[in-house]
Design an enzyme around this catalytic site. Structure first.
Site, PDB file in Angstrom:
ATOM      1  N   HIS A   1       0.829  -1.203   0.000  1.00 32.63           N
ATOM      2  CA  HIS A   1       0.000   0.000   0.000  1.00 32.63           C
ATOM      3  C   HIS A   1       0.870   1.262   0.000  1.00 32.63           C
ATOM      4  CE1 HIS A   1      -3.236  -2.774   1.226  1.00 32.63           C
ATOM      5  NE2 HIS A   1      -4.050  -1.862   0.740  1.00 32.63           N
TER       6      HIS A   1
ATOM      7  N   LYS B   1      -0.611   4.912   4.528  1.00 31.61           N
ATOM      8  CA  LYS B   1      -1.474   3.958   5.255  1.00 31.61           C
ATOM      9  C   LYS B   1      -0.953   3.735   6.673  1.00 31.61           C
ATOM     10  CE  LYS B   1      -3.853  -0.485   4.887  1.00 31.61           C
ATOM     11  NZ  LYS B   1      -5.118   0.104   5.368  1.00 31.61           N
TER      12      LYS B   1
HETATM   13  N1  LIG Z   1     -12.884  -1.076   3.059  1.00 33.47           N
HETATM   14  C1  LIG Z   1     -12.273  -0.567   1.984  1.00 33.47           C
HETATM   15  O1  LIG Z   1     -12.572  -0.901   0.815  1.00 33.47           O
HETATM   16  C2  LIG Z   1     -11.220   0.466   2.201  1.00 33.47           C
HETATM   17  C3  LIG Z   1     -10.881   0.821   3.458  1.00 33.47           C
HETATM   18  N2  LIG Z   1     -10.002   1.827   3.683  1.00 33.47           N
HETATM   19  C4  LIG Z   1      -9.809   2.200   5.060  1.00 33.47           C
HETATM   20  O2  LIG Z   1     -10.565   3.395   5.277  1.00 33.47           O
HETATM   21  C5  LIG Z   1      -9.915   4.171   6.268  1.00 33.47           C
HETATM   22  C6  LIG Z   1      -9.683   5.573   5.730  1.00 33.47           C
HETATM   23  O3  LIG Z   1      -8.760   5.528   4.673  1.00 33.47           O
HETATM   24  P1  LIG Z   1      -8.272   6.880   3.957  1.00 33.47           P
HETATM   25  O4  LIG Z   1      -9.442   7.611   3.384  1.00 33.47           O
HETATM   26  O5  LIG Z   1      -7.160   6.503   3.078  1.00 33.47           O
HETATM   27  O6  LIG Z   1      -7.705   7.675   5.229  1.00 33.47           O
HETATM   28  P2  LIG Z   1      -7.445   9.212   5.445  1.00 33.47           P
HETATM   29  O7  LIG Z   1      -6.392   9.308   6.497  1.00 33.47           O
HETATM   30  O8  LIG Z   1      -7.229   9.892   4.142  1.00 33.47           O
HETATM   31  O9  LIG Z   1      -8.830   9.754   6.044  1.00 33.47           O
HETATM   32  C7  LIG Z   1      -9.225   9.520   7.367  1.00 33.47           C
HETATM   33  C8  LIG Z   1     -10.458  10.336   7.664  1.00 33.47           C
HETATM   34  O10 LIG Z   1     -10.877  10.063   9.000  1.00 33.47           O
HETATM   35  C9  LIG Z   1     -11.030  11.289   9.704  1.00 33.47           C
HETATM   36  N3  LIG Z   1     -10.713  11.132  11.113  1.00 33.47           N
HETATM   37  C10 LIG Z   1      -9.548  10.738  11.652  1.00 33.47           C
HETATM   38  N4  LIG Z   1      -9.636  10.721  12.991  1.00 33.47           N
HETATM   39  C11 LIG Z   1     -10.876  11.134  13.300  1.00 33.47           C
HETATM   40  C12 LIG Z   1     -11.587  11.315  14.505  1.00 33.47           C
HETATM   41  N5  LIG Z   1     -11.015  11.065  15.691  1.00 33.47           N
HETATM   42  N6  LIG Z   1     -12.874  11.722  14.449  1.00 33.47           N
HETATM   43  C13 LIG Z   1     -13.466  11.952  13.259  1.00 33.47           C
HETATM   44  N7  LIG Z   1     -12.857  11.786  12.068  1.00 33.47           N
HETATM   45  C14 LIG Z   1     -11.573  11.383  12.097  1.00 33.47           C
HETATM   46  C15 LIG Z   1     -10.050  12.226   9.037  1.00 33.47           C
HETATM   47  O11 LIG Z   1     -10.461  13.554   9.343  1.00 33.47           O
HETATM   48  P3  LIG Z   1      -9.395  14.741   9.599  1.00 33.47           P
HETATM   49  O12 LIG Z   1      -9.209  15.379   8.261  1.00 33.47           O
HETATM   50  O13 LIG Z   1     -10.094  15.615  10.567  1.00 33.47           O
HETATM   51  O14 LIG Z   1      -8.142  14.115  10.144  1.00 33.47           O
HETATM   52  C16 LIG Z   1     -10.238  11.843   7.581  1.00 33.47           C
HETATM   53  O15 LIG Z   1     -11.379  12.469   7.059  1.00 33.47           O
HETATM   54  C17 LIG Z   1      -8.650   3.398   6.667  1.00 33.47           C
HETATM   55  O16 LIG Z   1      -8.949   2.595   7.772  1.00 33.47           O
HETATM   56  C18 LIG Z   1      -8.411   2.518   5.446  1.00 33.47           C
HETATM   57  O17 LIG Z   1      -7.664   1.378   5.745  1.00 33.47           O
HETATM   58  C19 LIG Z   1      -9.418   2.512   2.667  1.00 33.47           C
HETATM   59  C20 LIG Z   1      -9.694   2.173   1.373  1.00 33.47           C
HETATM   60  C21 LIG Z   1     -10.609   1.121   1.031  1.00 33.47           C
HETATM   61  O1  LIG Z   2      -5.799   2.162   3.483  1.00 34.65           O
HETATM   62  C1  LIG Z   2      -6.014   1.851   2.285  1.00 34.65           C
HETATM   63  O2  LIG Z   2      -5.670   2.566   1.342  1.00 34.65           O
HETATM   64  C2  LIG Z   2      -6.720   0.592   2.027  1.00 34.65           C
HETATM   65  N1  LIG Z   2      -7.194  -0.056   3.040  1.00 34.65           N
HETATM   66  C3  LIG Z   2      -7.971  -1.240   3.006  1.00 34.65           C
HETATM   67  C4  LIG Z   2      -7.287  -2.349   3.790  1.00 34.65           C
HETATM   68  O3  LIG Z   2      -6.690  -2.078   4.830  1.00 34.65           O
HETATM   69  O4  LIG Z   2      -7.388  -3.490   3.380  1.00 34.65           O
HETATM   70  C5  LIG Z   2      -8.420  -1.625   1.633  1.00 34.65           C
HETATM   71  C6  LIG Z   2      -7.518  -1.239   0.507  1.00 34.65           C
HETATM   72  O5  LIG Z   2      -6.568  -2.208   0.306  1.00 34.65           O
HETATM   73  C7  LIG Z   2      -6.944   0.153   0.641  1.00 34.65           C
END
Ligand SMILES: NC(=O)C1=CN([C@@H]2O[C@H](COP(=O)(O)OP(=O)(O)OC[C@H]3O[C@@H](n4cnc5c(N)ncnc54)[C@H](OP(=O)(O)O)[C@@H]3O)[C@@H](O)[C@H]2O)C=CC1
Ligand SMILES: O=C(O)C1=N[C@H](C(=O)O)C[C@H](O)C1
Length: 257
Positions: free
Chosen positions: A146, A150
């Protein structure tokens, strides 16, 4: 047709921003609220509620989609338990307490939890389960790659794939998972399943599950080339979940795999 009002939790994040963009082109769904801790660094339609009050955020939407961080997801689940709404949870790295909270929430509202919202990975999990059962004696090793931003490791997807592999052999993943190798560790044991994480650059997500034997090996690989795969998958899941009874659902339920 009624429009499903969507609340985005994690709106300023990499996936959250794409959800907001994709919603503009999604029939039958519209953005109604976003939760922000601070302010948003992009413009948003003035009809959308932008709030740091969790109760108002949930109240303004028919369904909530969450891509945030484990502690944020925990706070969302705690509030949703007081004001139930269908929840699509994509956040990974949840601990045991947070997973229990998620199960508790699913007794009151429909909750779809998927560590990966893509169709490809949903199918990969089925293939891994099948291969694990069929390829008796093959060593199973999982590698995920990744982007450098991440925070959790190994990825939620890699852990789910490891569960699928372990289930295919009736193994308890907690007993057989190896998360690193360094030094004089001795020979590989028969049942161990290694899950290794690499980080770098802007890699959206790459997972390889290898089955290795003497004389041959098979590697099953999925590569996400666009993060929209996840945002679009989550919107599809949200539409599907919106009229479901309380319960814990998977992405395979939604995709009928
Ligand atoms: N299931 C799936 O298909 C996928 C899952 N993911 C997962 O999704 C999650 C987010 O990924 P990603 O978008 O890359 O991460 P980012 O770090 O880009 O975004 C995280 C978000 O969470 C918010 N946040 C963080 N802490 C808090 C808090 N205490 N209270 C409220 N909001 C908060 C941040 O807000 P702020 O700007 O205020 O910090 C930001 O908007 C990860 O766990 C990732 O692994 C990612 C891609 C695909
Ligand atoms: O954090 C990411 O970017 C992603 N998180 C998910 C995971 O932890 O599996 C899904 C995807 O691979 C991207």
């Amino acid at each position: 047709m009624t429009t499903i009002k969507v609340g985005v939790f994690g709106a300023s994040g990499r996936v959250g921003k794409l959800l907001i963009e994709d919603l503009k082109n999604t029939q039958g769904m519209g953005l109604s609220s976003v939760y922000v801790r601070n302010s948003l660094d992009f413009a948003i339609d003035p009809s959308v509620l932008v709030t740091s009050d969790m109760h108002s955020f949930i109240g303004a939407s028919d369904i909530i989609i969450d891509f945030s961080l484990p502690e944020a997801c925990e706070a969302l689940l705690e509030e949703a338990i007081k004001t139930p709404k269908p929840l699509v949870i994509g956040t990974t790295g949840l601990n045991t307490h947070q997973l229990n909270l998620l199960k508790q929430a699913s007794e009151l509202m429909p909750v779809l939890y998927a560590t990966n919202m893509s169709l490809g990975v949903a199918l990969l999990n089925k293939l891994v389960h099948q291969a694990s059962a069929a390829l008796e004696g093959f060593d199973i090793e999982i590698v995920e790659m990744h982007h450098r931003h991440k925070k959790d490791a190994p990825s939620g997807t890699a852990l789910t794939l490891a569960e699928s592999a372990a289930n295919g052999r009736n193994l308890d993943l907690d007993k057989v998972r190896v998360s690193g190798r360094d030094g004089n560790i001795g020979e590989r044991t028969k049942d161990e399943i290694a899950v290794m994480a690499l980080r770098g650059g802007d890699i959206v997500g790459r997972h390889t599950v290898g089955f290795y034997n003497d004389g041959e090996f098979i590697e099953l690989n999925h590569t996400a080339t666009s993060r929209n795969t996840f945002s679009k998958g989550a919107l599809r899941a949200g539409k599907w979940l919106s009229d479901k009874e309380p319960g814990l659902y998977s992405i395979s339920d939604c995709l009928e795999l």
